[in-house]
Design a protein around this motif. Structure first.
Motif, PDB file in Angstrom:
ATOM      1  N   ARG A  38      48.884  -9.947 -29.198  1.00 25.82           N
ATOM      2  CA  ARG A  38      48.700  -9.994 -27.810  1.00 25.82           C
ATOM      3  C   ARG A  38      50.133 -10.202 -27.088  1.00 25.82           C
ATOM      4  O   ARG A  38      50.232  -9.895 -26.087  1.00 25.82           O
ATOM      5  CB  ARG A  38      48.019 -11.572 -27.360  1.00 25.82           C
ATOM      6  CG  ARG A  38      46.678 -11.296 -27.166  1.00 25.82           C
ATOM      7  CD  ARG A  38      46.241 -12.858 -26.305  1.00 25.82           C
ATOM      8  NE  ARG A  38      46.882 -13.826 -27.170  1.00 25.82           N
ATOM      9  CZ  ARG A  38      46.636 -14.837 -26.709  1.00 25.82           C
ATOM     10  NH1 ARG A  38      45.902 -15.589 -26.082  1.00 25.82           N
ATOM     11  NH2 ARG A  38      47.192 -15.856 -27.435  1.00 25.82           N
ATOM     12  N   SER A  39      51.270 -10.106 -27.803  1.00 28.06           N
ATOM     13  CA  SER A  39      52.400 -10.057 -27.337  1.00 28.06           C
ATOM     14  C   SER A  39      52.908  -8.539 -26.727  1.00 28.06           C
ATOM     15  O   SER A  39      52.321  -7.561 -27.436  1.00 28.06           O
ATOM     16  CB  SER A  39      53.508 -10.530 -28.336  1.00 28.06           C
ATOM     17  OG  SER A  39      54.995 -10.398 -27.912  1.00 28.06           O
ATOM     18  N   MET A  40      53.567  -8.637 -25.705  1.00 25.15           N
ATOM     19  CA  MET A  40      53.884  -7.258 -25.282  1.00 25.15           C
ATOM     20  C   MET A  40      54.911  -6.528 -26.219  1.00 25.15           C
ATOM     21  O   MET A  40      54.812  -5.301 -25.992  1.00 25.15           O
ATOM     22  CB  MET A  40      54.934  -7.367 -23.911  1.00 25.15           C
ATOM     23  CG  MET A  40      53.923  -7.651 -22.655  1.00 25.15           C
ATOM     24  SD  MET A  40      52.685  -6.415 -22.364  1.00 25.15           S
ATOM     25  CE  MET A  40      53.782  -5.007 -21.821  1.00 25.15           C
ATOM     26  N   GLY A  41      55.552  -7.307 -27.114  1.00 20.80           N
ATOM     27  CA  GLY A  41      56.595  -6.692 -28.047  1.00 20.80           C
ATOM     28  C   GLY A  41      55.896  -6.071 -29.107  1.00 20.80           C
ATOM     29  O   GLY A  41      56.562  -5.378 -30.073  1.00 20.80           O
ATOM     30  N   CYS A  42      54.639  -6.162 -29.416  1.00 25.66           N
ATOM     31  CA  CYS A  42      53.966  -5.552 -30.370  1.00 25.66           C
ATOM     32  C   CYS A  42      53.626  -4.127 -30.459  1.00 25.66           C
ATOM     33  O   CYS A  42      53.564  -3.751 -29.155  1.00 25.66           O
ATOM     34  CB  CYS A  42      52.432  -6.383 -30.531  1.00 25.66           C
ATOM     35  SG  CYS A  42      52.419  -7.883 -31.383  1.00 25.66           S
ATOM     36  N   THR A  43      53.627  -3.530 -31.534  1.00 24.43           N
ATOM     37  CA  THR A  43      53.427  -1.948 -31.419  1.00 24.43           C
ATOM     38  C   THR A  43      52.009  -1.378 -30.622  1.00 24.43           C
ATOM     39  O   THR A  43      52.071  -0.688 -30.094  1.00 24.43           O
ATOM     40  CB  THR A  43      53.672  -1.264 -32.710  1.00 24.43           C
ATOM     41  OG1 THR A  43      54.572  -1.575 -33.367  1.00 24.43           O
ATOM     42  CG2 THR A  43      53.718  -0.089 -32.588  1.00 24.43           C
ATOM     43  N   ILE A  44      51.093  -2.406 -31.062  1.00 27.59           N
ATOM     44  CA  ILE A  44      49.586  -2.152 -30.606  1.00 27.59           C
ATOM     45  C   ILE A  44      49.322  -3.682 -29.954  1.00 27.59           C
ATOM     46  O   ILE A  44      48.903  -4.468 -30.591  1.00 27.59           O
ATOM     47  CB  ILE A  44      48.551  -2.089 -31.651  1.00 27.59           C
ATOM     48  CG1 ILE A  44      49.045  -0.685 -32.517  1.00 27.59           C
ATOM     49  CG2 ILE A  44      47.399  -1.719 -31.244  1.00 27.59           C
ATOM     50  CD1 ILE A  44      48.326  -0.303 -33.564  1.00 27.59           C
ATOM     51  N   PRO A  45      49.531  -3.701 -28.277  1.00 25.99           N
ATOM     52  CA  PRO A  45      49.274  -4.973 -27.743  1.00 25.99           C
ATOM     53  C   PRO A  45      47.673  -4.798 -27.576  1.00 25.99           C
ATOM     54  O   PRO A  45      47.137  -3.886 -27.094  1.00 25.99           O
ATOM     55  CB  PRO A  45      50.071  -4.924 -26.469  1.00 25.99           C
ATOM     56  CG  PRO A  45      50.354  -3.320 -26.198  1.00 25.99           C
ATOM     57  CD  PRO A  45      49.998  -2.732 -27.769  1.00 25.99           C
ATOM     58  N   LEU A  46      47.143  -6.017 -27.810  1.00 23.70           N
ATOM     59  CA  LEU A  46      45.814  -6.428 -27.289  1.00 23.70           C
ATOM     60  C   LEU A  46      45.607  -7.392 -26.528  1.00 23.70           C
ATOM     61  O   LEU A  46      45.235  -8.510 -26.817  1.00 23.70           O
ATOM     62  CB  LEU A  46      44.945  -6.600 -28.949  1.00 23.70           C
ATOM     63  CG  LEU A  46      44.717  -5.553 -29.868  1.00 23.70           C
ATOM     64  CD1 LEU A  46      44.222  -5.958 -31.226  1.00 23.70           C
ATOM     65  CD2 LEU A  46      44.225  -4.195 -29.166  1.00 23.70           C
TER      66      LEU A  46
END
Length: 164
Positions: free
Chosen positions: A95-103
């Motif tokens: 869920r984090s905006m820093g993730c490559t694939i944000p959910l």
């Protein structure tokens, strides 16, 4: 109502409030706790060879180099169906905006739920101590597992398929 019954109910309500507070604190702690050295050190039985060993990466350098053209395609929910994400050397999902694939719209996904990384020319999927777990082809992950074309990954309410 008798005074003694009201007194008992008051203490019971206070105990319930404390239990609720402790449960919320535990859930928040699980979300905040980041484990950088807590990577499983054993390869699953089905992919183990006599000389195979698995070790966690010593550095967490982030590169945006794609992995062999592999991609994740969303199958569910229908509102995001057919969205495709190219996998990189280290792909994080959450869920984090820093993730490559944000959910961000999936409330069952942890801030940093899972990661996909390359090791020994293979793709590995790892659950990063998420609250609700990560599933590979319907089985809950307990240690990193190799993924390949056609595999299905369920994270929260989102179902992915590994494609080329």
């Amino acid at each position: 109502m008798p005074q003694s019954l009201l007194e008992i109910l008051k203490y019971f309500l206070i105990a319930l409030l404390w239990l609720f507070f402790l449960r919320v604190t535990r859930a928040v702690w699980a979300e905040v706790k980041m484990t950088d050295t807590n990577v499983a050190s054993v390869v699953p039985e089905r992919s183990r060879s006599p000389k195979a060993t698995f070790s966690a990466p010593t550095t967490t350098t982030y590169t945006s180099k794609p992995i062999k053209g592999m991609k994740l395609k969303i199958l569910e929910p229908s509102s995001q169906k057919n969205q495709v994400f190219t996998l990189e050397n280290e792909t994080t999902i959450g869920r984090s905006m820093g993730c490559t694939i944000p959910l961000q719209n999936d409330t069952y996904v942890s801030h940093q739920h899972a990661r996909i990384f390359q090791r020994d020319a293979k793709l590995w999927l790892e659950d990063t101590n998420s609250t609700n777990g990560t599933f590979l082809n319907g089985e809950k992950l307990s240690s990193p597992a190799i993924i390949k074309k056609g595999d299905r990954v369920k994270i929260g309410e989102t179902l992915f398929e590994v494609i080329k």
